[in-house]
Structures are given as structure tokens and as C-alpha cells.
Scaffold this active site. Structure first.
Site, PDB file in Angstrom:
ATOM      1  N   LYS A 104       0.857  -1.186   0.000  1.00  0.00           N
ATOM      2  CA  LYS A 104       0.000   0.000   0.000  1.00  0.00           C
ATOM      3  C   LYS A 104       0.886   1.226   0.000  1.00  0.00           C
ATOM      4  CE  LYS A 104      -4.462   1.004   0.394  1.00  0.00           C
ATOM      5  NZ  LYS A 104      -5.627   0.155   0.054  1.00  0.00           N
ATOM      6  N   ASP A 144      -6.864   4.202  -4.843  1.00  0.00           N
ATOM      7  CA  ASP A 144      -7.522   4.048  -3.540  1.00  0.00           C
ATOM      8  C   ASP A 144      -8.200   5.400  -3.299  1.00  0.00           C
ATOM      9  OD1 ASP A 144      -7.532   1.996  -1.162  1.00  0.00           O
ATOM     10  OD2 ASP A 144      -7.243   3.917  -0.173  1.00  0.00           O
TER      11      ASP A 144
HETATM   12  N1  GLU Z   1      -7.239   0.161  -3.157  1.00  0.00           N
HETATM   13  C1  GLU Z   1      -7.990  -1.027  -3.446  1.00  0.00           C
HETATM   14  C2  GLU Z   1      -8.026  -1.929  -2.242  1.00  0.00           C
HETATM   15  O1  GLU Z   1      -8.071  -1.448  -1.140  1.00  0.00           O
HETATM   16  C3  GLU Z   1      -7.539  -1.690  -4.742  1.00  0.00           C
HETATM   17  C4  GLU Z   1      -6.121  -2.120  -4.774  1.00  0.00           C
HETATM   18  C5  GLU Z   1      -5.648  -2.646  -6.140  1.00  0.00           C
HETATM   19  O2  GLU Z   1      -6.458  -2.743  -7.053  1.00  0.00           O
HETATM   20  O3  GLU Z   1      -4.470  -2.957  -6.219  1.00  0.00           O
HETATM   21  O4  GLU Z   1      -8.053  -3.127  -2.322  1.00  0.00           O
END
Ligand code: GLU
Length: 416
Positions: A104, A144
Site C-alpha cells: 500500500k 484508492d
Molecule cells: N485500493 C484497493 C483496495 O483497497 C484496490 C487495490 C488494487 O487494485 O491494487 O483493495
């Protein structure tokens, strides 16, 4: 840490059946991310002033695939939040059945009120540093909160320029340059598919059709959930923003759903104008929405007292532990974000597959695969979460299912 605490307390029983896990010190190894990058991002605003923000990427675990997870731009972003989100992501991604590790990233940069040019300059400055830590087989970021198609486009463009390479290093890209159909809808759609499985599993003829649904949030994920719930015959009576709640007693229309996208795109981060545009809706100023720890024990108890019998967490850790406890104590159908919102990252995984094959699937193909994945995630939760009295503890089910795959892979790969 709340996220760690939740996982550990729910997997304890299963974990204790495997002394080899303890011997390999898996818990400690999973509590510390593989590595963390922290950097300064300097950019120029429209007035010519130099601005500085912090940038981060937490690479939590790549035991089942390249690090994978979104980038968040929000004033609240700090390392502690990103660490918990990366931890969650590892288990969520494991649940999707696809080969993706967990990561992340983000910045305390707030897109609120920024011009398009400022957003572009910030994204480029952010990528100037991040580019050296990511790659299509190393770490694949996505969107996100505060990062949508536009931001991904700017970051992807800068990555391509810097590396002289066109690759699937980002997901959530535009359709013209390797993005997957259904990716923008996937998190919300997946959440509703998961909800349908919960209902059908609870009672064969129970369906979302004709039900009343209140949604927290108004951005990309909420929009997808509202679209799908409405399409399947539910009435969405509420959405919300950081400024308050929209009470929408007559449900959604195509016009209203489209307006949600418009509202999001303004970057003003408010939901109040919805009630100005649609007079049958009312704006009630209030608390923040669709964020970690949004729902307290008291909120959950109020929902239960008002007759709520099913709650799906779609944001990452939207419920405080007390809220989850209250739902479970009242034997209400409840499922955690890790399982419910996994359709987003799962479709990112499908985007990676398409990029690696240099082709694109039709919307129908992607949607069918998303359906299959949400079905499989639900089945895993039922497998590991069904209690003796028949009640399904989806939190426990999701945590054990996600953990087992990561744990087995860590054991197999030795002490690294
Ligand atoms: N931000 C999204 C999540 O919390 C998607 C992450 C992604 O597609 O890599 O899962």
C-alpha cells in the site's frame, strides 16, 4: 494494532493446530512489512509556490505474488495507516485466489480543491521517486481514496517516461492504454455479488431485490455498489460524504447515479450538492464516511435497534471492533471489507493477466470472472467461518482463509 489484533484473535485456533507456523515465527514475520519507502515529494502549485508532501510505499509481503495494492492521497495519510492497510491487503489479496502479494502506498497530499494541473504535477513528482521501487513483476500499485483513473494515468505516464518501458506496472489504467473493462465498477459490483451470496446462503429465496439499502460514501466504490444494487432491484436510500448524509427516499435513477460520478470528479469532496440537484433528496450535515473506523459500537447498536439485519463493510476496516462485536452478538449478517471489497483488487489481478498476455477481455468475460472470484471468496469464508450453531463468522472465515495460503507459501519458501 487493531488490524493485527483482529487477525490474530480470529486465527488463533487454526494457528495452534500448526506448530510448524509457530516454529517459523510467522506472526512476527507478518507483523513487520518486508520494507517501507518514505520520501519527500516536492511540487509547484498554480501560484508558483513550492509545496512539500510525504510519499510512502509499504511493501508488506510478496510471498504469493508481486506486491499489490492501492495508493491513497488524503490529508490523513501517514505511515501507521498505510502499514495497517498493507497488512490487510496481503490477506485480502490471498483471498482473491490470484497470485498477488500485499502493499500500500500514498501521500498526505489532499486532492481537495486542487486544479487538474496541480494534480498532474503532484502525481509526476510522486512518481519521480516511486518509479525506482515498483515494476510489473515487483510491485503493482493502483487507486484508492483520492486516486482514480486520472491520477493513475498521470502516474503511469511518468513511469513510462522515466523507465522507457510500456508495462502493466499500474492497474486501474484507462481503457485506451491497458486498463481492464469493469475495473472502475469492480469493487462496488463485487461487494453486491458478495452480499447476494450471503443472502442466498442464509436463506435460499432471500435476495437483494426489493430491499432497502443505505450506502456510506459517494466515490468510486459507493457508485459501483449503488449501480449494481439498483440494477438488481434494491432501493438505495442513502449515500454520504465527509460533509454529511444524503437521504434519498425514492431510490436511485440513472441521472442520480451519473451525478455521483460528476460530484466525485469536481474534487470538492462534498455530497451536499446532490440534494440541490435532486429536490426529492435531503442533505443532513454529519460525520465522515467510508473510512477506517467510521462505525462505532454505538452506531452499530443504533442500526440494529432500527431494524438493520445485514451489514457489509466495503471500506477497509470501516468498523471499529466494538461495532463488529455488536453485529455478531445480535447475530446479524456481517462480512468484513477484506472479503467484501476484494473484487476491486481481484479485477486488478485480471488487468495484470490481460497486460501480461497483451490482450483485453470483454466486459462479459471480466464480469464472469469477478463473479467466480466473489463466489470463491464467499465459499472460503463459509468453510472457515461457520460456527457450531450455524452462524457464519465471516471475519474469522476471511482471516483464516487469507492467512493459511500466505502461511503455507512462507513455510515453503524458507527463512528469507
Ligand atoms: N485500493 C484497493 C483496495 O483497497 C484496490 C487495490 C488494487 O487494485 O491494487 O483493495
Amino acid at each position: 494494532h487493531q488490524a493485527v489484533e483482529e487477525v490474530l484473535s480470529t486465527i488463533e485456533e487454526e494457528y495452534n493446530k500448526h506448530p510448524e507456523f509457530e516454529k517459523a515465527n510467522l506472526i512476527e514475520r507478518l507483523c513487520i512489512p518486508d520494507r517501507v519507502y518514505q520520501f519527500r515529494v516536492t511540487w509547484m502549485d498554480d501560484k508558483g509556490q513550492i509545496q512539500t508532501n510525504m510519499g510512502y510505499r509499504v511493501q508488506h509481503n510478496n510471498v504469493i505474488g508481486p506486491y499489490k495494492g492501492g495508493i491513497r492521497f488524503h490529508s490523513s495519510v501517514n505511515l501507521s495507516i498505510l502499514k495497517f492497510l498493507a497488512f490487510e491487503q496481503t490477506f485480502k489479496n490471498s483471498l482473491t485466489t490470484l497470485p498477488m502479494g500485499g502493499g500500500k502506498g500514498g501521500s498526505d497530499f489532499s486532492p481537495r480543491g486542487k486544479s487538474d494541473a496541480e494534480i498532474m504535477r503532484f502525481c509526476q513528482a510522486f512518481m519521480l521517486e516511486l518509479n525506482r521501487h515498483i515494476g510489473p513483476d515487483t510491485d503493482v500499485p493502483a487507486g484508492d481514496i483520492g486516486v482514480g483513473g486520472r491520477e493513475v494515468g498521470y502516474m503511469f505516464g511518468m513511469y513510462k517516461k522515466l523507465t522507457h518501458e510500456f508495462s502493466g506496472v499500474f492497474t486501474g489504467k484507462g481503457l485506451e492504454f491497458g486498463g481492464s473493462l469493469i475495473r472502475p465498477e469492480a469493487t462496488g459490483f463485487g461487494a453486491v455479488y458478495f452480499l447476494q451470496h450471503m443472502l442466498h446462503n442464509h436463506q435460499a429465496d432471500l435476495d437483494i431485490k426489493g430491499k432497502t439499502v443505505a450506502v456510506s460514501g459517494f466515490g468510486n466504490v459507493s457508485w459501483g455498489a449503488c449501480v449494481k444494487a439498483t440494477e438488481l432491484g434494491a432501493k438505495v436510500v442513502a449515500i454520504s460524504g465527509p460533509d454529511g448524509v444524503i437521504y434519498n427516499p425514492n431510490g436511485m435513477t440513472k441521472e442520480k447515479l451519473d451525478y455521483m460520478l460528476e460530484l466525485r470528479a469536481t474534487c470538492n469532496d462534498v455530497v451536499a450538492p446532490f440534494a440541490e440537484k435532486f429536490p426529492d433528496a435531503t442533505f443532513i450535515p454529519g460525520k465522515t464516511c467510508a473510512f477506517q473506523n467510521e462505525m462505532s459500537k454505538e452506531d452499530a447498536e443504533e442500526l440494529i435497534a432500527n431494524g438493520t439485519w445485514c451489514c457489509v463493510e466495503v471500506s477497509n476496516m470501516g468498523c471499529q471492533p466494538g461495532a463488529i462485536e455488536a453485529f455478531q452478538k445480535a447475530r446479524i449478517l456481517f462480512a468484513p471489507g477484506k472479503a467484501v471489497n476484494a473484487g476491486g483488487v481481484a479485477t486488478s489481478g485480471l488487468e495484470m493477466t490481460q497486460n501480461a498476455m497483451h490482450l483485453s477481455w470483454t466486459a462479459k468475460e471480466v464480469d464472469e470472472k469477478l463473479h467466480g472470484i466473489m463466489d470463491a471468496i464467499h465459499a472460503s469464508c463459509v468453510k472457515y467461518g461457520t460456527q457450531e450453531d450455524g452462524y457464519i463468522n465471516y471475519v474469522k472465515g476471511a482471516n483464516i482463509a487469507g492467512f493459511m495460503k500466505v502461511a503455507e507459501a512462507m513455510l515453503a519458501q524458507g527463512i528469507i
